[in-house]
Design a protein around this motif. Structure first.
Motif: not given
Length: 403
Positions: A93, A97, A100-101
């Motif tokens: 995870r 995250r 995506r950033e």
């Protein structure tokens, strides 16, 4: 530097058109056990001008630590003008995250701080495949191309380079060397390497020296990661042949346990005139205070691309006995200490015996000379950040293409 978790900057008025840099490093603050590389990355980010907008990705724990940093794992942290993400490399995870950033941003530069690290290999591959939108890649091998570094696990490194070298030859891949010597090391490994940035780091402010000691045995210190690269076993072997009284203290994390066992065996066999003690790791803000209590710092390293710990020793006037495989050779020869061209126990023993035989007045004079040599060096060091130098070199009308 204060940390404010998940607080993102809301204004970029000081940098309306920033130069966006993605920095990756195995370890970072609040960690300290990895030593110089942490201070190098911290310094280059702190020194960056307002034109630089930095994003750093690093591990969520310190070198060798089983636990994550409290409150930081998997989180974005605002650090001055820059952001830091603390990645748990085994946590899917976190990767999602982070991706995506990063995918949402186009970076002008990817700056990686190792040749072998997962935190270099993965982002370089991602940039090559277009998963990260990166204009250029800048690799800082941090001394890993030196002969001494390559001699450790050499077979594995040679095999890796056979498949990895082609990834490092692209038109958008550049290299950061801290000295001309490191630039030569890089080109020996990657002959086509383009090196537009050759600049080292700065050092701490010099301080006033403590008063001279009136008597007592020579006080020597080793401070650094306890690994074959730093050559502590050579110091212990040399000390076993020294005849005069010596107090020798060892500071640093035991990075390589098998190597530490070898050092412990050597420690236990030292003669009675050598009083040697292992003192454990040192917090970064205590390093200069530690050096201030010793006559000489002994570091027969197999190679350093910079050597922050040498700067910290000289800043408090603690002379250094060091190999000739660092950028500090001219400073040491000008008064900062002694240079070992031959990494042998006999050569190191001879240097140590000079310190042992010296009077308290001579040892204090050596401290004064080391302080003066450091002050002279520091006056000549440029203050422009590596990231700003890279921006200048790589955004000229004709992008850097030479060697």
């Amino acid at each position: 530097m204060a940390y404010d978790a998940d607080r993102l900057a809301t204004s970029r008025e000081d940098a309306p058109d920033p130069y966006r840099v993605l920095v990756t490093a195995d370890y970072f603050e609040p960690g300290y056990l990895a030593g110089g590389p942490i201070r190098s990355v911290s310094s280059l980010m702190d020194a960056a001008s307002p034109a630089i907008e930095g994003t750093l990705v690093t591990r969520d724990h310190d070198l060798g630590a089983p636990e994550s940093f409290p409150g930081l794992s998997g989180r974005w942290v605002q650090r001055g003008r820059h952001r830091v993400f603390y990645l748990g490399a085994r946590r899917l995870r976190h990767w999602r995250r982070l991706y995506r950033e990063l995918r949402a941003t186009r970076f002008d530069l990817l700056y990686v701080n190792s040749l072998w690290s997962l935190f270099s290999i993965v982002p370089i591959l991602a940039a090559k495949m277009g998963a990260l939108r990166v204009e250029r890649v800048l690799i800082a091998p941090r001394g890993e191309c030196g002969v001494g570094a390559l001699s450790i696990n050499s077979t594995r490194k040679r095999i890796f380079l056979v498949g990895w070298r082609w990834m490092l030859n692209g038109q958008r891949v550049y290299w950061h060397a801290t000295t001309a010597l490191e630039a030569a090391d890089i080109r020996r490994v990657v002959p086509s390497a383009r090196i537009p940035v050759v600049v080292g780091a700065g050092g701490p402010e010099p301080v006033d020296l403590p008063p001279a000691r009136s008597s007592g045995p020579a006080r020597l210190v080793f401070l650094g990661r306890i690994s074959p690269m730093k050559n502590l076993d050579l110091v212990l072997t040399a000390l076993s042949e020294v005849k005069g009284p010596v107090e020798f203290d060892i500071f640093g994390p035991t990075e390589d346990q098998a190597y530490w066992r070898t050092c412990l065996s050597l420690l236990e066999s030292l003669p009675g005139n050598i009083r040697a003690t292992y003192r454990g790791a040192v917090q970064p803000d205590q390093v200069c205070d530690v050096f201030a209590g010793y006559d000489t710092f002994v570091l027969p390293t197999r190679g350093e691309n910079f050597g922050h710990v040498i700067a910290e020793s000289l800043a408090v006037g603690c002379p250094v006995i060091c190999s000739d495989r660092t950028p500090w050779t001219p400073v040491l020869r000008s008064g900062g200490g002694m240079v070992l061209p031959d990494l042998t126990a006999e050569a190191l023993r001879d240097c140590i015996e000079e310190v042992v035989a010296a009077s308290p007045e001579q040892r204090h004079a050596a401290r004064m000379a080391a302080s003066a040599a450091y002050r002279d060096w520091r006056q000549q060091v440029g203050r422009l950040s590596v990231l700003d130098r890279a921006r200048e070199a790589l955004t000229r009308p004709r992008a850097y293409a030479g060697r």
